[in-house]
Design an enzyme around this catalytic site. Structure first.
Site, short mmCIF file in Angstrom:
data_model
loop_
_atom_site.label_atom_id
_atom_site.label_comp_id
_atom_site.label_asym_id
_atom_site.label_seq_id
_atom_site.Cartn_x
_atom_site.Cartn_y
_atom_site.Cartn_z
N HIS A 178 44.30 34.05 42.23
CA HIS A 178 43.79 34.67 41.02
C HIS A 178 44.63 34.31 39.79
O HIS A 178 44.10 34.25 38.68
CB HIS A 178 43.70 36.19 41.19
CG HIS A 178 42.56 36.62 42.04
ND1 HIS A 178 42.49 37.85 42.67
CD2 HIS A 178 41.41 35.97 42.39
CE1 HIS A 178 41.36 37.94 43.35
NE2 HIS A 178 40.69 36.81 43.20
N HIS A 201 33.05 28.23 45.71
CA HIS A 201 34.36 27.87 45.15
C HIS A 201 34.62 26.37 45.30
O HIS A 201 35.13 25.73 44.37
CB HIS A 201 35.47 28.63 45.87
CG HIS A 201 35.62 30.06 45.45
ND1 HIS A 201 36.20 30.42 44.25
CD2 HIS A 201 35.28 31.21 46.07
CE1 HIS A 201 36.22 31.74 44.16
NE2 HIS A 201 35.66 32.24 45.24
#
Length: 461
Positions: A257, A440
């Site tokens: 993140h 992703h």
């Protein structure tokens, strides 16, 4: 279907042909087996592509598959992918959307609502699905984007904090939990909405989220981004401490993140540097001021330093430059510091790959290797390499790709394995449970394609 790219020889990871073929190989794993002719997509796959649950649907998978197919339709000019995207949009509108409340059902079982919790994280992917479909040519998706924006404004937006609230029950009673993850993916979705429409309102909001999260909120945690907060946006150090492997809300600092936010900061930097003459128009060709920056790298964040108090959200928001202003010098340095710190702490020097989490002292607290962490980080490395002209970031790009190619990519069946242990062994043969659609990994390839140049269009049947 066996992927066209073999495990050996190791490909040129900076090749456009490689990136495009890798996307195609992943798409071949999911299509057409993921299409449920009754509606929507099957969402649970073993390594070999066999489906192990045909009855359950998750909003995150339903929306991410729309993204996958709309992106592939746009990039490859494929009518079959365009039809698959429409198929998913119909299911999203007819089954996941609650026409009474305007919210979206989190999970369904046998076509019936199982969990009606309204998650901002889920609505972020709803917006991403609509925006990507609009990019691929769906005019109706633009109306659904407007509808979703109104839902977000009326239900989720916390104007005082300048961030989105996380979750409410079916009757819109919100819990006290606040989190960064929903805001990160809202930033991503709003950037896509801006690219699809050229509407600066989306860019302004994405910039505000990034500013408040990566600067104001990170100031509480020594410059890194913590996952969990209370309703006043104070850090909750204990949330899920006893459940550190929670699928969507793990405990600890998440290296993936940090680097994913760094990626979003670099995309913001790109868009905020667009010439004034291009404002108000959809983003069709990536491009920005190619001015290079100093090679002096900001130091990684040190642990143990005193934490500063949270800044006043209103004052901080008013002081933050808007996209029309040139004073956005914080975007690139912040992206570099987040990336540099994450890889310095999370890279496994013995077995390779980036570990999943580290604690507030900088020690690894979850040494598993997740596919999306590797994908997001190699993307950011490429964007940083292009933006700074620093070879060190290309070295990180090559290093992470080499690890992923050796351990994460399934060279027999296609796609990426979801999770490995520290020694890079699989836990099971479930490649894609709920939430994992390889959005992703393909998204990483598409974004890298934006910074390594363009070539003539190649169309797939």
């Amino acid at each position: 279907m066996t992927p066209k790219l073999p495990a050996t020889p190791v490909p040129d990871f900076r090749s456009r042909e490689f990136l495009r073929q890798h996307i195609a190989d992943i798409m071949d794993f999911y299509y057409p087996r993921c299409i449920d002719p009754v509606g929507g997509y099957f969402q649970y796959f073993h390594d070999d592509g066999s489906i192990y649950d045909t009855r359950h649907r998750h909003l995150v998978s339903s929306t991410r598959f729309v993204f996958n197919f709309a992106m592939a339709a746009r990039h490859f000019g494929s009518t079959r992918y365009a039809e698959a995207a429409r198929h998913g949009l119909n299911y999203l509108r007819e089954m996941h959307r609650d026409s009474t409340t305007g919210g979206y059902v989190w999970t369904l079982y046998d076509g019936l609502a199982e969990d009606r919790t309204n998650h901002c994280y889920g609505v972020a992917f709803v917006m991403l699905a609509y925006a990507t479909a609009h990019k691929a040519g769906s005019e109706q998706a633009a109306e659904w984007m407007d509808e979703t924006w109104q839902l977000l404004e009326e239900r989720f937006w916390d104007a005082d904090a300048g961030l989105y609230r996380d979750e409410a029950d079916a009757d819109w009673h919100f819990s006290a939990y606040r989190g960064q993850n929903a805001n990160m993916h809202m930033c991503e979705a709003l950037l896509c909405a801006y690219e699809a429409t050229g509407n600066d309102a989306y860019l302004d909001r994405a910039l505000l989220l990034a500013d408040n999260m990566t600067r104001r909120q990170a100031d509480q945690t020594n410059g890194l981004i913590w996952e969990h907060y209370d309703e006043n946006w104070n850090v909750d150090w204990d949330y899920n401490r006893d459940n550190p492997k929670h699928l969507f809300r793990p405990w600890g600092f998440q290296p993936g993140h940090q680097t994913e936010w760094a990626k979003l900061l670099l995309i913001l930097d790109r868009h905020c540097r667009r010439p004034a003459s291009e404002r108000g128009q959809p983003v069709t060709v990536p491009g920005w001021n190619e001015t290079r920056v100093s090679r002096a790298s900001p130091p990684p964040i040190a642990f143990g330093a005193a934490r500063s108090p949270v800044l006043d959200p209103v004052a901080d928001r008013e002081a933050s430059p808007q996209p029309s202003c040139p004073e956005l010098d914080w975007l690139l340095p912040t992206a570099r510091r987040l990336f540099d710190t994450a890889v310095a702490l999370a890279w496994d020097k013995q077995y390779g790959g980036l570990c999943y989490g580290f604690d507030p002292d900088g020690n690894i607290c979850d040494d598993d290797k997740y596919f999306w962490v590797q994908a997001e980080t190699l993307t950011t490395a490429a964007l940083l390499a292009h933006r700074t002209d620093m070879d060190a970031y290309w070295l990180w790009y090559e290093r992470i790709w080499t690890y992923a190619w050796q351990h994460m990519v399934d060279h027999q069946h296609g796609g990426w394995y979801r999770i490995l242990d520290r020694m890079n062994q699989k836990y099971d043969n479930k490649k894609s449970p709920a939430g994992k659609t390889d959005y992703h990994t393909m998204g990483a390839c598409y974004e890298v394609l934006n910074v390594i140049g363009r070539s003539g269009a190649q169309r797939l049947a």
